[in-house]
Design an enzyme around this catalytic site. Structure first.
Site, mmCIF file in Angstrom:
data_model
loop_
_atom_site.group_PDB
_atom_site.id
_atom_site.type_symbol
_atom_site.label_atom_id
_atom_site.label_comp_id
_atom_site.label_asym_id
_atom_site.label_seq_id
_atom_site.Cartn_x
_atom_site.Cartn_y
_atom_site.Cartn_z
ATOM 1 N N PHE A 181 0.826 -1.224 0.064
ATOM 2 C CA PHE A 181 -0.002 0.222 -0.066
ATOM 3 C C PHE A 181 0.888 1.175 -0.017
ATOM 4 O O PHE A 181 2.009 1.174 0.657
ATOM 5 C CB PHE A 181 -0.835 -0.108 1.263
ATOM 6 C CG PHE A 181 -2.013 0.915 1.319
ATOM 7 C CD1 PHE A 181 -3.293 0.607 0.683
ATOM 8 C CD2 PHE A 181 -1.744 2.105 2.197
ATOM 9 C CE1 PHE A 181 -4.205 1.791 0.953
ATOM 10 C CE2 PHE A 181 -2.906 3.082 2.243
ATOM 11 C CZ PHE A 181 -3.908 2.840 1.561
ATOM 12 N N SER A 183 1.286 3.929 1.632
ATOM 13 C CA SER A 183 1.877 4.332 2.705
ATOM 14 C C SER A 183 2.789 3.749 3.481
ATOM 15 O O SER A 183 3.476 3.941 4.533
ATOM 16 C CB SER A 183 0.808 5.079 4.001
ATOM 17 O OG SER A 183 0.062 3.751 4.034
ATOM 18 N N LYS A 184 3.124 2.445 3.127
ATOM 19 C CA LYS A 184 4.167 1.518 3.699
ATOM 20 C C LYS A 184 5.434 1.867 3.577
ATOM 21 O O LYS A 184 5.794 2.537 2.391
ATOM 22 C CB LYS A 184 3.854 -0.054 3.138
ATOM 23 C CG LYS A 184 2.256 -0.463 3.336
ATOM 24 C CD LYS A 184 1.778 -0.374 4.789
ATOM 25 C CE LYS A 184 0.281 -0.912 5.047
ATOM 26 N NZ LYS A 184 -0.486 -0.404 5.975
ATOM 27 N N ASN A 185 6.485 1.330 4.236
ATOM 28 C CA ASN A 185 7.892 1.598 3.872
ATOM 29 C C ASN A 185 8.357 1.343 2.411
ATOM 30 O O ASN A 185 9.031 1.984 2.088
ATOM 31 C CB ASN A 185 8.431 0.987 5.130
ATOM 32 C CG ASN A 185 8.529 1.575 6.535
ATOM 33 O OD1 ASN A 185 7.313 2.084 6.699
ATOM 34 N ND2 ASN A 185 9.434 1.670 7.410
ATOM 35 N N LEU A 186 7.764 -0.028 2.243
ATOM 36 C CA LEU A 186 8.161 -0.235 0.763
ATOM 37 C C LEU A 186 6.683 -0.392 0.176
ATOM 38 O O LEU A 186 5.854 -1.139 0.349
ATOM 39 C CB LEU A 186 8.644 -1.801 0.705
ATOM 40 C CG LEU A 186 8.729 -2.215 -0.603
ATOM 41 C CD1 LEU A 186 9.757 -1.278 -1.539
ATOM 42 C CD2 LEU A 186 9.324 -3.603 -0.698
#
Ligand SMILES: Cc1ncc(COP(=O)(O)O)c(C=O)c1O
Length: 370
Positions: A181, A183-186
């Protein structure tokens, strides 16, 4: 306005590399489960120290397909935390099993000390979440799971790059699920997910499930799903993957600044830090009995903050039938009234962060009145 998560900035900063990868995808002419997905799977498996990575359509599907592949379904129970995004327990319910909630500990993750009393003959798995990027107490959880013969599925959706005693999250349990998604770090510029495992039978089962239950085209031996990661998203993720370590280190450096500057404030509590856990701060959440007042005052200074999560899962309408009440999980309930996410992200500037820090200092000193 200082954004809670300056995500668009991240993708804008990589725009030319992303566009070139997308152009390459158009030229290559394979759009579903092609070379870019394979490359992404191989790189992530290698980086995390797991044997297999299987990319799917999103993090929720990663959880559903893993549970399904393990044969978990009606009549089975899966132990998890009530303090997470609903997708964690939704996946358990989606395969027909029952989520059994267990309260949280100081790390705001599943409390291993309370797991044993929740185990019944129907328990099949434990599903810890590495909330906000902070690993759960995996050593203790794995020990309990081994003693009771349970499967451990890590929900690492918020924690790409986090580690527990130098082991990457996602390589500790029997299987792990990631979300891409935005907004995730990756993250990608859409939806995506991935399952990591060193269990070859599970990997094979999940590969079949994501493709309509087939290993060979037009031959189907189980009821599957259409849950594949697009080549386009794999292309974007290959670009972001090159950056993710640097970005995680930047998140950690910003978190260090928050710790340095905010630890003397008595109105807030900072997230727990221990040497054995590498937290990658997908969110930097503080807690305070004054949460709503602080949030209002930050906003008056054009600073966004976020409430993750306003209602623990055992009190959600969807789980009314499970028999939990207010008071069932006091730690999770209290945190839902106190947690507040502060601006965090690899492209947050120190100047922006200083504005957040100054605002919190002023609010505590009584100078932040509206
Ligand atoms: C803890 C957790 N589990 C599962 C998910 C589901 O991931 P997705 O949104 O990719 O389906 C998310 C992300 O939103 C999450 O934060």
């Amino acid at each position: 306005m200082i954004e809670l998560m300056p995500i668009a900035e991240q993708f804008r900063s990589l725009k030319s590399e992303i566009l070139s990868e997308i152009a390459d995808t158009i030229e290559q002419g394979t759009y579903i489960l092609g070379p870019k997905v394979r490359q992404l799977e191989q790189k992530i498996a290698y980086l995390s120290g797991s044997d297999h990575a299987i990319a799917v359509a999103n993090g929720t599907d990663a959880l559903v397909l893993t549970l399904d592949a393990y044969g978990i379904g009606p009549g089975d129970e899966v132990i998890t935390t009530p303090y997470t995004f609903v997708a964690t327990s939704e996946a358990i319910s989606r395969v027909g099993a029952t989520p059994v909630f267990v309260d949280i500990d100081q790390s705001w993750n599943l409390d291993p000390a309370r797991i044993e009393e929740a185990i019944t003959p129907r328990t099949k798995a434990i599903l810890p979440v590495h909330l906000f990027g902070q690993p759960a107490d995996m050593e203790e959880i794995m020990r309990i799971a081994a003693r009771f013969g349970l499967i451990v599925i890590e929900d690492a959706c918020q924690a790409f790059g986090a580690a527990y005693r130098d082991k990457s999250v996602g390589s500790i349990g029997h299987a792990a699920c990631f979300s891409f998604f935005p907004s995730k770090n990756l993250g990608t510029i859409g939806d995506g997910g991935l399952i990591l495992t060193s269990d070859s039978a599970l990997a094979e089962a999940v590969r079949e499930l994501r493709q309509h239950g087939s290993a060979k085209r037009y031959y189907h031996h189980r009821v599957g799903y259409n849950s594949r990661l697009d080549e386009l998203h794999a292309a974007v993720l290959l670009v972001v993957l090159e950056k993710v370590n640097e970005w995680n280190e930047r998140r950690i450096a910003l978190a260090d600044r928050y710790y340095e500057q905010l630890s003397t404030l008595s109105s807030i509590t900072l997230p727990m830090r221990t040497p054995e856990r590498k937290h990658v701060y997908n969110l930097f959440c503080i807690r305070s009995a004054e949460r709503d007042r602080i949030r209002e005052r930050l906003l008056a200074r054009n600073i966004q903050s976020g409430i993750y999560y306003p209602k623990p899962l055992h009190l959600q309408k969807v789980y009314e039938g499970l028999g939990y009440n207010i008071g069932s999980f006091p730690e999770a309930e209290r945190l839902s009234l106190e947690a507040l996410a502060l601006p965090m992200g690899p492209l947050l500037t120190e100047q922006q962060q200083d504005a957040v820090i100054n605002a919190l200092q002023d609010i505590e000193a009584g100078q932040g009145e509206l």
